[in-house]
Design an enzyme around this catalytic site. Structure first.
Site, PDB file in Angstrom:
ATOM      1  N   ASP A   1       0.846  -1.202   0.000  1.00 53.42           N
ATOM      2  CA  ASP A   1       0.000   0.000   0.000  1.00 53.42           C
ATOM      3  C   ASP A   1       0.887   1.259   0.000  1.00 53.42           C
ATOM      4  O   ASP A   1       0.693   2.176  -0.812  1.00 53.42           O
ATOM      5  CB  ASP A   1      -0.884  -0.052   1.251  1.00 53.42           C
TER       6      ASP A   1
ATOM      7  N   TYR B   1      -0.900  -8.652   7.584  1.00 52.97           N
ATOM      8  CA  TYR B   1      -2.153  -9.326   7.933  1.00 52.97           C
ATOM      9  C   TYR B   1      -1.948 -10.806   8.236  1.00 52.97           C
ATOM     10  O   TYR B   1      -2.879 -11.481   8.689  1.00 52.97           O
ATOM     11  CB  TYR B   1      -3.215  -9.121   6.850  1.00 52.97           C
TER      12      TYR B   1
HETATM   13  P1  ADP Z   1      -1.492  -6.997   3.952  1.00 50.81           P
HETATM   14  O1  ADP Z   1      -1.781  -5.902   4.941  1.00 50.81           O
HETATM   15  O2  ADP Z   1      -2.688  -7.303   3.058  1.00 50.81           O
HETATM   16  O3  ADP Z   1      -0.882  -8.198   4.579  1.00 50.81           O
HETATM   17  P2  ADP Z   1       1.130  -6.045   3.005  1.00 50.81           P
HETATM   18  O4  ADP Z   1       1.379  -4.878   2.142  1.00 50.81           O
HETATM   19  O5  ADP Z   1       1.660  -6.019   4.395  1.00 50.81           O
HETATM   20  O6  ADP Z   1      -0.450  -6.321   2.944  1.00 50.81           O
HETATM   21  O7  ADP Z   1       1.723  -7.338   2.291  1.00 50.81           O
HETATM   22  C1  ADP Z   1       1.132  -7.934   1.173  1.00 50.81           C
HETATM   23  C2  ADP Z   1       2.197  -8.563   0.307  1.00 50.81           C
HETATM   24  O8  ADP Z   1       2.755  -7.542  -0.529  1.00 50.81           O
HETATM   25  C3  ADP Z   1       3.376  -9.173   1.066  1.00 50.81           C
HETATM   26  O9  ADP Z   1       3.648 -10.452   0.482  1.00 50.81           O
HETATM   27  C4  ADP Z   1       4.514  -8.195   0.785  1.00 50.81           C
HETATM   28  O10 ADP Z   1       5.765  -8.864   0.745  1.00 50.81           O
HETATM   29  C5  ADP Z   1       4.144  -7.710  -0.598  1.00 50.81           C
HETATM   30  N1  ADP Z   1       4.733  -6.440  -1.056  1.00 50.81           N
HETATM   31  C6  ADP Z   1       5.248  -5.417  -0.356  1.00 50.81           C
HETATM   32  N2  ADP Z   1       5.683  -4.444  -1.182  1.00 50.81           N
HETATM   33  C7  ADP Z   1       5.452  -4.878  -2.452  1.00 50.81           C
HETATM   34  C8  ADP Z   1       5.685  -4.350  -3.760  1.00 50.81           C
HETATM   35  N3  ADP Z   1       6.243  -3.160  -3.947  1.00 50.81           N
HETATM   36  N4  ADP Z   1       5.296  -5.091  -4.831  1.00 50.81           N
HETATM   37  C9  ADP Z   1       4.707  -6.299  -4.673  1.00 50.81           C
HETATM   38  N5  ADP Z   1       4.451  -6.852  -3.473  1.00 50.81           N
HETATM   39  C10 ADP Z   1       4.822  -6.148  -2.377  1.00 50.81           C
END
Ligand code: ADP
Length: 176
Positions: free
Chosen positions: A36, A129
Site C-alpha cells: 500500500d 495481515y
Molecule cells: P497486507 O496488509 O494485506 O498483509 P502487506 O502490504 O503487508 O499487505 O503485504 C502484502 C504482500 O505484498 C506481502 O507479500 C509483501 O511482501 C508484498 N509487497 C510489499 N511491497 C510490495 C511491492 N512493492 N510489490 C509487490 N508486493 C509487495
C-alpha cells in the site's frame, strides 16, 4: 482466457505496466505500509486525494474487507488501481478463506466490467495481515481458476510476489 494466462512473477508491483494493479489496502484507504505504501509513493499524492474522495460506507470504512474500490493510477505505469482489503489472519476460523477469495473474485469482476485486459495482484493479506503464504496461494489460484474461463475477456493475470517465498508458494499452487 485459460489457466495458462495466470503468470507468476517476482518483483515490485508498482513497476507493472498493466491495465490495472491491485492494492492490498486497509478499510480506511488512506495509505499504510507494505505494498500500500509503495503504491502510494509511486502513484504520487493524487492517489491519496482520490482515495479520500471514495465515500465512507460507515465511519472509517471506505472499503469493507473482501470488497474492492477503484481509483486512477496517476504516476504509476498502470492505468487503474483496484483497492481491495484482505482479511487479517486470525487462525482460519473467522471466514478468512472466503474473504480472501472474495478479494480476488471481486477484482476480476471489476476488471471485466471496466474492460481491463491485464491485471496484476500482490499477495493480499500475506504481509502484516499474517495469512499463511501457502494457504493464501491456494485460495488465490483456486479463486482465479473459478473466476476465469475461456470467454473471460482478460489476456493475463499476474501474481506478483515480492519475495522468493511467495513466488514459490504461487508456483506450487499453480502446479508449475
Ligand atoms: P497486507 O496488509 O494485506 O498483509 P502487506 O502490504 O503487508 O499487505 O503485504 C502484502 C504482500 O505484498 C506481502 O507479500 C509483501 O511482501 C508484498 N509487497 C510489499 N511491497 C510490495 C511491492 N512493492 N510489490 C509487490 N508486493 C509487495
Amino acid at each position: 482466457m485459460s489457466n495458462r494466462a495466470i503468470i507468476v512473477e517476482q518483483g515490485d508491483i508498482t513497476r507493472m505496466a498493466v491495465d490495472a494493479i491491485v492494492n492490498a489496502a486497509n478499510q480506511q484507504m488512506l495509505g499504510g505500509g507494505g505494498v500500500d505504501g509503495a503504491i502510494h509513493r509511486a502513484a504520487g499524492p493524487e492517489l491519496l486525494a482520490a482515495c479520500r474522495a471514495v465515500p465512507e460506507v460507515r465511519p472509517g470504512v471506505r472499503c469493507p474487507v473482501g470488497s474492492v474500490r477503484w481509483t486512477p493510477a496517476f504516476r504509476l505505469p498502470s492505468r487503474h488501481v483496484f483497492h481491495t482489503v484482505g482479511p487479517v489472519w486470525r487462525g482460519g476460523g473467522y471466514g478468512e478463506p472466503e474473504l480472501l477469495a472474495s478479494c480476488y473474485r471481486r477484482c476480476v469482476e471489476l476488471a471485466v466490467y471496466m474492460g481491463v485486459r491485464t491485471l496484476a495482484f500482490p499477495a493480499i493479506s500475506c504481509g502484516v495481515y499474517g495469512y499463511p503464504l501457502d494457504q493464501a496461494a491456494e485460495v488465490s489460484v483456486a479463486t482465479l481458476r473459478n473466476s476465469l474461463n475461456d470467454e473471460t475477456p482478460l489476456d493475463a493475470v499476474y501474481l506478483v510476489a515480492f519475495g522468493q517465498d511467495m513466488y514459490q508458494a504461487w508456483l506450487t499452487a499453480l502446479g508449475d
